[in-house]
Write a protein that holds these residues in place. Structure first.
Motif, PDB file in Angstrom:
ATOM      1  N   GLY A 111       0.807  -1.210   0.000  1.00 53.19           N
ATOM      2  CA  GLY A 111       0.000   0.000   0.000  1.00 53.19           C
ATOM      3  C   GLY A 111       0.843   1.263   0.000  1.00 53.19           C
ATOM      4  N   LEU A 112       1.986   1.238   0.693  1.00 52.27           N
ATOM      5  CA  LEU A 112       2.851   2.413   0.752  1.00 52.27           C
ATOM      6  C   LEU A 112       3.430   2.763  -0.612  1.00 52.27           C
ATOM      7  N   VAL A 113       3.873   1.758  -1.348  1.00 53.97           N
ATOM      8  CA  VAL A 113       4.503   2.013  -2.651  1.00 53.97           C
ATOM      9  C   VAL A 113       3.569   2.810  -3.546  1.00 53.97           C
ATOM     10  N   PHE A 114       2.347   2.357  -3.657  1.00 51.84           N
ATOM     11  CA  PHE A 114       1.393   3.021  -4.557  1.00 51.84           C
ATOM     12  C   PHE A 114       0.735   4.232  -3.896  1.00 51.84           C
ATOM     13  N   GLY A 115       0.437   4.131  -2.608  1.00 49.46           N
ATOM     14  CA  GLY A 115      -0.218   5.231  -1.916  1.00 49.46           C
ATOM     15  C   GLY A 115       0.654   6.469  -1.825  1.00 49.46           C
ATOM     16  N   VAL A 116       1.926   6.279  -1.495  1.00 48.16           N
ATOM     17  CA  VAL A 116       2.849   7.423  -1.403  1.00 48.16           C
ATOM     18  C   VAL A 116       3.033   8.072  -2.773  1.00 48.16           C
ATOM     19  N   LEU A 117       3.200   7.265  -3.795  1.00 47.71           N
ATOM     20  CA  LEU A 117       3.387   7.805  -5.146  1.00 47.71           C
ATOM     21  C   LEU A 117       2.161   8.603  -5.593  1.00 47.71           C
ATOM     22  N   LEU A 118       0.973   8.036  -5.398  1.00 44.10           N
ATOM     23  CA  LEU A 118      -0.255   8.746  -5.777  1.00 44.10           C
ATOM     24  C   LEU A 118      -0.440  10.010  -4.950  1.00 44.10           C
ATOM     25  N   GLY A 119      -0.119   9.945  -3.654  1.00 41.44           N
ATOM     26  CA  GLY A 119      -0.240  11.117  -2.796  1.00 41.44           C
ATOM     27  C   GLY A 119       0.700  12.235  -3.199  1.00 41.44           C
ATOM     28  N   LEU A 120       1.929  11.883  -3.565  1.00 38.94           N
ATOM     29  CA  LEU A 120       2.904  12.889  -4.015  1.00 38.94           C
ATOM     30  C   LEU A 120       2.428  13.569  -5.302  1.00 38.94           C
ATOM     31  N   MET A 203      13.363  15.943  -8.434  1.00 43.10           N
ATOM     32  CA  MET A 203      14.250  16.215  -7.309  1.00 43.10           C
ATOM     33  C   MET A 203      13.496  16.910  -6.179  1.00 43.10           C
ATOM     34  N   ILE A 204      12.602  17.821  -6.528  1.00 42.39           N
ATOM     35  CA  ILE A 204      11.833  18.517  -5.493  1.00 42.39           C
ATOM     36  C   ILE A 204      10.938  17.535  -4.741  1.00 42.39           C
ATOM     37  N   LEU A 205      10.293  16.641  -5.477  1.00 42.94           N
ATOM     38  CA  LEU A 205       9.388  15.676  -4.851  1.00 42.94           C
ATOM     39  C   LEU A 205      10.120  14.708  -3.933  1.00 42.94           C
ATOM     40  N   PHE A 206      11.234  14.163  -4.421  1.00 48.01           N
ATOM     41  CA  PHE A 206      11.886  13.073  -3.701  1.00 48.01           C
ATOM     42  C   PHE A 206      13.056  13.517  -2.827  1.00 48.01           C
ATOM     43  N   ARG A 207      13.525  14.756  -2.999  1.00 47.06           N
ATOM     44  CA  ARG A 207      14.603  15.226  -2.138  1.00 47.06           C
ATOM     45  C   ARG A 207      14.149  16.287  -1.146  1.00 47.06           C
ATOM     46  N   GLU A 208      13.171  17.089  -1.532  1.00 47.12           N
ATOM     47  CA  GLU A 208      12.730  18.180  -0.674  1.00 47.12           C
ATOM     48  C   GLU A 208      11.428  17.845   0.064  1.00 47.12           C
ATOM     49  N   LEU A 210       9.372  14.599  -0.024  1.00 45.63           N
ATOM     50  CA  LEU A 210       9.173  13.268   0.552  1.00 45.63           C
ATOM     51  C   LEU A 210       9.857  13.076   1.911  1.00 45.63           C
ATOM     52  N   PRO A 211      11.121  13.498   2.087  1.00 41.98           N
ATOM     53  CA  PRO A 211      11.747  13.307   3.411  1.00 41.98           C
ATOM     54  C   PRO A 211      10.975  13.977   4.539  1.00 41.98           C
ATOM     55  N   ASN A 212      10.284  15.072   4.235  1.00 41.39           N
ATOM     56  CA  ASN A 212       9.528  15.774   5.269  1.00 41.39           C
ATOM     57  C   ASN A 212       8.134  15.177   5.472  1.00 41.39           C
ATOM     58  N   CYS A 213       7.794  14.169   4.683  1.00 44.46           N
ATOM     59  CA  CYS A 213       6.535  13.439   4.873  1.00 44.46           C
ATOM     60  C   CYS A 213       6.749  12.160   5.678  1.00 44.46           C
ATOM     61  N   ILE A 214       8.017  11.846   5.950  1.00 39.18           N
ATOM     62  CA  ILE A 214       8.335  10.549   6.557  1.00 39.18           C
ATOM     63  C   ILE A 214       7.642  10.368   7.897  1.00 39.18           C
ATOM     64  N   SER A 215       7.630  11.410   8.737  1.00 35.95           N
ATOM     65  CA  SER A 215       7.033  11.250  10.066  1.00 35.95           C
ATOM     66  C   SER A 215       5.560  10.869   9.970  1.00 35.95           C
ATOM     67  N   SER A 216       4.819  11.527   9.080  1.00 32.86           N
ATOM     68  CA  SER A 216       3.396  11.191   8.896  1.00 32.86           C
ATOM     69  C   SER A 216       3.239   9.774   8.365  1.00 32.86           C
ATOM     70  N   ILE A 217       4.115   9.393   7.432  1.00 37.45           N
ATOM     71  CA  ILE A 217       4.043   8.055   6.846  1.00 37.45           C
ATOM     72  C   ILE A 217       4.345   6.986   7.887  1.00 37.45           C
ATOM     73  N   VAL A 218       5.357   7.228   8.725  1.00 37.61           N
ATOM     74  CA  VAL A 218       5.739   6.256   9.752  1.00 37.61           C
ATOM     75  C   VAL A 218       4.609   6.051  10.750  1.00 37.61           C
ATOM     76  N   VAL A 219       4.023   7.150  11.218  1.00 37.20           N
ATOM     77  CA  VAL A 219       2.938   7.058  12.202  1.00 37.20           C
ATOM     78  C   VAL A 219       1.750   6.313  11.614  1.00 37.20           C
ATOM     79  N   TYR A 220       1.341   6.692  10.404  1.00 34.88           N
ATOM     80  CA  TYR A 220       0.178   6.042   9.803  1.00 34.88           C
ATOM     81  C   TYR A 220       0.465   4.572   9.501  1.00 34.88           C
ATOM     82  N   SER A 221       1.663   4.282   9.020  1.00 37.94           N
ATOM     83  CA  SER A 221       2.007   2.893   8.683  1.00 37.94           C
ATOM     84  C   SER A 221       1.966   2.008   9.918  1.00 37.94           C
ATOM     85  N   THR A 222       2.437   2.534  11.051  1.00 39.42           N
ATOM     86  CA  THR A 222       2.423   1.748  12.290  1.00 39.42           C
ATOM     87  C   THR A 222       0.997   1.386  12.679  1.00 39.42           C
TER      88      THR A 222
END
Length: 299
Positions: A111-120, A203-208, A210-222
């Motif tokens: 779900g993360l692979v496709f959900g994160v990509l679609l969300g971005l 580069m903006i999506l995946f370097r600037e 996405l890294p700042n979305c990690i906390s939300s992704i980690v919490v929701y994934s857990t």
């Protein structure tokens, strides 16, 4: 030249120090949440049991002995008794932990692979937002378990199909979480500066961003792991997931229904195991949310 190299190295050291300090601060805040610590302990305990299943399991979970069927707890060397085929229940619970964790992690990863990509893409590109969100809304219109049931009915029974079904069910909510975060982050000054410097959208999506979305992704994934494990157990309970003789908690609880009055532990113990692991992931997810929430930094 030497001064530039020295400044670059000092900058890298400073960044690493800040990251280390942030991690320590998050861990400090997490430890203050007793419920989260309990959840982490439960998950760690179950994960260790799952990893060491071949070593600590007292019996082969698939070995049948009809002379010792439906033994009670603590009878004849079987700590938690035996099932209708004389198989050791403790051994099957231990191996069931391994299967439940595998299904949970694999389905959430799917779900993360496709959900994160679609969300971005939805949050960053306005022209794609309407199309992607309408598809997501259609998927969200179906009750989660009903959607998973429909997918499994199309694909067929089995663990792999359960992983796919639960993973597809996870995509819409993950996409919406990531989209909401992207909509906020893309208006930040550092993203605007990156655009002004001519950085590509990739580069903006995946370097600037996405890294700042990690906390939300980690919490929701857990938290999603708890839902995924519970959903997989539900499908197996209904006969659409793991098939006999696979040791899976939902399937074990289902077969134990036929002996609920004669041997209630066949249903109650797998059910308790499911409740325990779901509680562990939900508690840890709540704790991570509080620890990573910037609004609580000064609490």
């Amino acid at each position: 030249m030497a001064e530039s190299i020295s400044a670059l190295k000092n900058g890298e050291v400073e960044i690493e120090y800040k990251k280390s300090s942030q991690i320590k601060e998050i861990w400090r805040r997490l430890k203050r949440n007793r419920t989260a610590v309990v959840g982490l302990f439960i998950i760690s305990f179950i994960a260790i049991i799952a990893l060491l299943a071949p070593v600590i399991s007292p019996y082969n979970p698939y070995e049948q002995n009809l002379n010792q069927r439906l033994l009670g707890i603590g009878a004849r060397g079987h700590i938690l008794g035996t099932d209708e085929y004389g198989r050791d229940l403790l051994s099957r619970l231990i191996y069931g932990a391994r299967l439940s964790l595998i299904v949970g992690f694999c389905s959430v990863a799917f779900g993360l692979v496709f959900g994160v990509l679609l969300g971005l893409l939805s949050g960053y590109y306005k022209r794609l937002d309407g199309i992607i969100m309408r598809i997501i809304d259609i998927l969200l219109a179906f009750p989660g378990v009903l959607l998973a049931l429909a997918i499994v009915s199309i694909l067929g029974t089995g663990i792999v199909n359960v992983i796919i079904a639960v993973g597809i069910w996870s995509i819409p909510t993950i996409a919406r979480v990531v989209r909401g975060t992207v909509l906020y982050i893309k208006e930040m000054d550092y993203v605007t500066a990156a655009k002004a410097l001519g950085e590509s959208d990739f580069m903006i999506l995946f370097r600037e961003i996405l890294p700042n979305c990690i906390s939300s992704i980690v919490v929701y994934s857990t938290m999603r792991l708890a839902t995924a494990i519970l959903s997989a157990a539900t499908l197996s309970f209904l006969g659409l997931g793991a098939q006999p003789p696979v040791a899976e908690w939902g399937a074990m609880a289902s077969t134990g229904r036929n002996f609920i009055f004669q041997a209630p532990h066949l249903t109650l113990l797998p059910g308790f195991a499911i409740i325990l692991i779901v509680y562990g992931f939900n508690s840890l997810g709540d704790g991570l949310r509080d620890a990573l929430d910037p609004n609580l930094k000064n609490v």
